[in-house]
Design a protein around this motif. Structure first.
Motif, mmCIF file in Angstrom:
data_model
loop_
_atom_site.group_PDB
_atom_site.id
_atom_site.type_symbol
_atom_site.label_atom_id
_atom_site.label_comp_id
_atom_site.label_asym_id
_atom_site.label_seq_id
_atom_site.Cartn_x
_atom_site.Cartn_y
_atom_site.Cartn_z
ATOM 1 N N GLU A 1 0.809 -1.222 0.000
ATOM 2 C CA GLU A 1 0.000 0.000 0.000
ATOM 3 C C GLU A 1 0.838 1.267 0.000
ATOM 4 O OE1 GLU A 1 -2.412 -0.501 3.434
ATOM 5 O OE2 GLU A 1 -3.925 -1.741 2.413
ATOM 6 N N ASN A 2 2.097 1.172 0.414
ATOM 7 C CA ASN A 2 2.920 2.372 0.556
ATOM 8 C C ASN A 2 4.112 2.411 -0.394
ATOM 9 O OD1 ASN A 2 1.857 4.016 3.037
ATOM 10 N ND2 ASN A 2 1.725 1.859 3.619
ATOM 11 N N ALA A 3 4.097 1.571 -1.395
ATOM 12 C CA ALA A 3 5.131 1.642 -2.430
ATOM 13 C C ALA A 3 4.870 2.867 -3.305
ATOM 14 C CB ALA A 3 5.117 0.379 -3.279
ATOM 15 N N SER A 4 5.943 3.597 -3.623
ATOM 16 C CA SER A 4 5.795 4.784 -4.467
ATOM 17 C C SER A 4 5.436 4.403 -5.889
ATOM 18 C CB SER A 4 7.100 5.589 -4.464
ATOM 19 O OG SER A 4 7.436 6.012 -3.161
ATOM 20 N N PHE A 5 5.962 3.276 -6.349
ATOM 21 C CA PHE A 5 5.666 2.803 -7.702
ATOM 22 C C PHE A 5 5.859 1.298 -7.730
ATOM 23 C CE2 PHE A 5 5.469 2.462 -12.211
ATOM 24 C CZ PHE A 5 4.907 3.649 -12.681
ATOM 25 N N ILE A 6 4.971 0.596 -8.408
ATOM 26 C CA ILE A 6 5.064 -0.858 -8.534
ATOM 27 C C ILE A 6 5.135 -1.218 -10.006
ATOM 28 C CG2 ILE A 6 3.974 -3.079 -8.052
ATOM 29 C CD1 ILE A 6 2.544 -1.774 -5.695
ATOM 30 N N VAL A 7 6.124 -1.998 -10.374
ATOM 31 C CA VAL A 7 6.266 -2.437 -11.771
ATOM 32 C C VAL A 7 6.403 -3.958 -11.810
ATOM 33 C CG1 VAL A 7 7.262 -0.308 -12.674
ATOM 34 C CG2 VAL A 7 8.759 -2.017 -11.656
ATOM 35 N N GLY A 8 5.881 -4.554 -12.872
ATOM 36 C CA GLY A 8 5.965 -6.002 -13.010
ATOM 37 C C GLY A 8 4.621 -6.669 -12.832
ATOM 38 N N GLU A 9 4.502 -7.841 -13.388
ATOM 39 C CA GLU A 9 3.251 -8.582 -13.320
ATOM 40 C C GLU A 9 3.013 -9.172 -11.929
ATOM 41 O OE1 GLU A 9 1.140 -8.618 -15.753
ATOM 42 O OE2 GLU A 9 2.479 -7.541 -17.124
ATOM 43 N N LYS A 10 1.758 -9.223 -11.548
ATOM 44 C CA LYS A 10 1.417 -9.834 -10.264
ATOM 45 C C LYS A 10 1.755 -11.323 -10.247
ATOM 46 C CE LYS A 10 -2.344 -6.661 -9.050
ATOM 47 N NZ LYS A 10 -3.790 -6.533 -8.731
ATOM 48 N N THR A 11 1.840 -11.906 -11.409
ATOM 49 C CA THR A 11 2.136 -13.341 -11.516
ATOM 50 C C THR A 11 3.640 -13.639 -11.556
ATOM 51 O OG1 THR A 11 1.946 -13.144 -13.929
ATOM 52 C CG2 THR A 11 -0.024 -13.827 -12.703
ATOM 53 N N ALA A 12 4.468 -12.604 -11.451
ATOM 54 C CA ALA A 12 5.922 -12.812 -11.471
ATOM 55 C C ALA A 12 6.338 -13.743 -10.328
ATOM 56 C CB ALA A 12 6.652 -11.486 -11.352
ATOM 57 N N PRO A 13 7.327 -14.606 -10.560
ATOM 58 C CA PRO A 13 7.740 -15.569 -9.530
ATOM 59 C C PRO A 13 8.175 -14.927 -8.210
ATOM 60 C CG PRO A 13 8.680 -16.154 -11.659
ATOM 61 C CD PRO A 13 8.063 -14.805 -11.826
#
Length: 243
Positions: A60-72
Motif C-alpha cells: 500500500e505504501n510503495a511509491s511505484f510498482i512495476v511487473g506482473e502480479k504473476t511474477a515468480p
C-alpha cells in the motif's frame, strides 16, 4: 606596591569550604543514576523486539510498482533520491532490474524514503522528489517512471526545484497532469506519510538498522546488493540471497 600595603583579595566575602560528606553522596548518587540509564538503554536496545514485516503495508505504501502480479518473485527496493549510494546502486543494477521486470521474472515495489531531507539545501528535497515520483505513479506508465527515476539519481547531489523536476518529467514524456502535480508539490505530504510507513516496515525487517539502498525479498534483507547484479541473478534463479 607602596607604603607596604597588602593587595586586596579579589572577593573578600568568599570563604572556601571543604566538601562535606553530603556533597560526595550526591555526586555518587548522580553517577549511579547515569550508569543505570546507560545500562538500561543498552539492555533495552538489545532486547527490543520488532513485529514481522507486514506485506500489505509494503504494497500500500510503495511509491511505484512495476511487473506482473504473476511474477515468480516480488522485491521491495528502498531508496532516497538524495543518497549517493543509491545512485551507485541504480548505475549497477537499475538496467538489470528493468530487464527482469520486462521479462516477467520479478515484480518490484519501489519505496522512496526521505530521511536525507535534512542533508539537502532546501531541507525537503528527498520528500519533494518522492512526491514527484508519486505523481508519475498516479498518471503515467513505467517507462516514464524509469526514466525520471534514473535521471533523479543522476542528479542526486543537486537540489532541484519542483519546476526543474517537472521539466525533467516533461522531457521523459510525462503527461500535463503529472507535470502540474510535480510543479505544485501536490503529493509531497502523501509521499512523506508513505515514506514513514515504508521506513517502519524496513526497520522491522532489519531490527532498526535503516539504510538506503536496501532490498527486501519476502520481508528479509537481500545481501551484497552493492556488489554488482549477482544478488538479482540469484533471486531470478530461485535462490534466497538473504541473511
Amino acid at each position: 606596591m607602596t607604603n607596604g600595603s597588602r593587595p586586596p583579595r579579589e572577593n573578600p566575602d568568599y570563604e572556601p569550604q571543604a566538601a562535606g560528606r553530603s556533597s560526595y553522596l550526591f555526586i555518587g548518587l548522580g553517577l549511579l543514576v547515569v550508569a543505570a540509564l546507560v545500562i538500561g538503554g543498552f539492555l533495552w536496545m538489545n532486547n527490543k523486539t520488532y513485529p514481522p514485516v507486514d506485506d500489505k503495508v509494503l504494497a500500500e505504501n510503495a511509491s511505484f510498482i512495476v511487473g506482473e502480479k504473476t511474477a515468480p518473485e516480488t522485491i521491495d527496493v528502498f531508496e532516497d533520491f538524495h543518497c549517493e549510494h543509491c545512485r551507485k546502486f541504480e548505475e549497477q543494477s537499475g538496467a538489470a532490474i528493468q530487464q527482469n521486470v520486462v521479462d516477467g521474472k520479478i515484480r518490484v515495489r519501489y519505496h522512496m524514503l526521505n530521511f536525507l531531507d535534512k542533508d539537502s539545501g532546501s531541507g525537503d528535497y528527498s520528500s519533494r522528489s518522492a512526491g514527484a515520483i508519486l505523481c508519475v505513479s498516479r498518471n503515467d506508465g513505467r517507462d516514464v517512471f524509469w526514466k525520471l527515476h534514473s535521471q533523479l539519481f543522476e542528479k542526486s547531489g543537486d537540489d532541484l526545484t519542483n519546476q526543474q523536476i517537472a521539466d525533467l518529467a516533461a522531457a521523459d514524456g510525462a503527461s500535463d497532469q503529472t507535470r502540474q502535480c510535480i510543479a505544485s508539490g501536490e503529493l509531497v505530504d502523501e509521499a512523506r506519510s508513505m515514506a514513514d510507513a515504508s521506513k517502519q516496515q524496513l526497520s522491522n525487517s532489519t531490527e532498526g538498522q535503516v539504510a538506503t539502498p536496501t532490498v527486501l525479498l519476502a520481508g528479509k534483507q537481500v545481501e551484497n546488493i552493492m556488489d554488482g547484479t549477482a544478488w538479482l541473478d540469484k533471486i531470478v534463479a530461485g535462490q534466497q540471497p538473504t541473511g
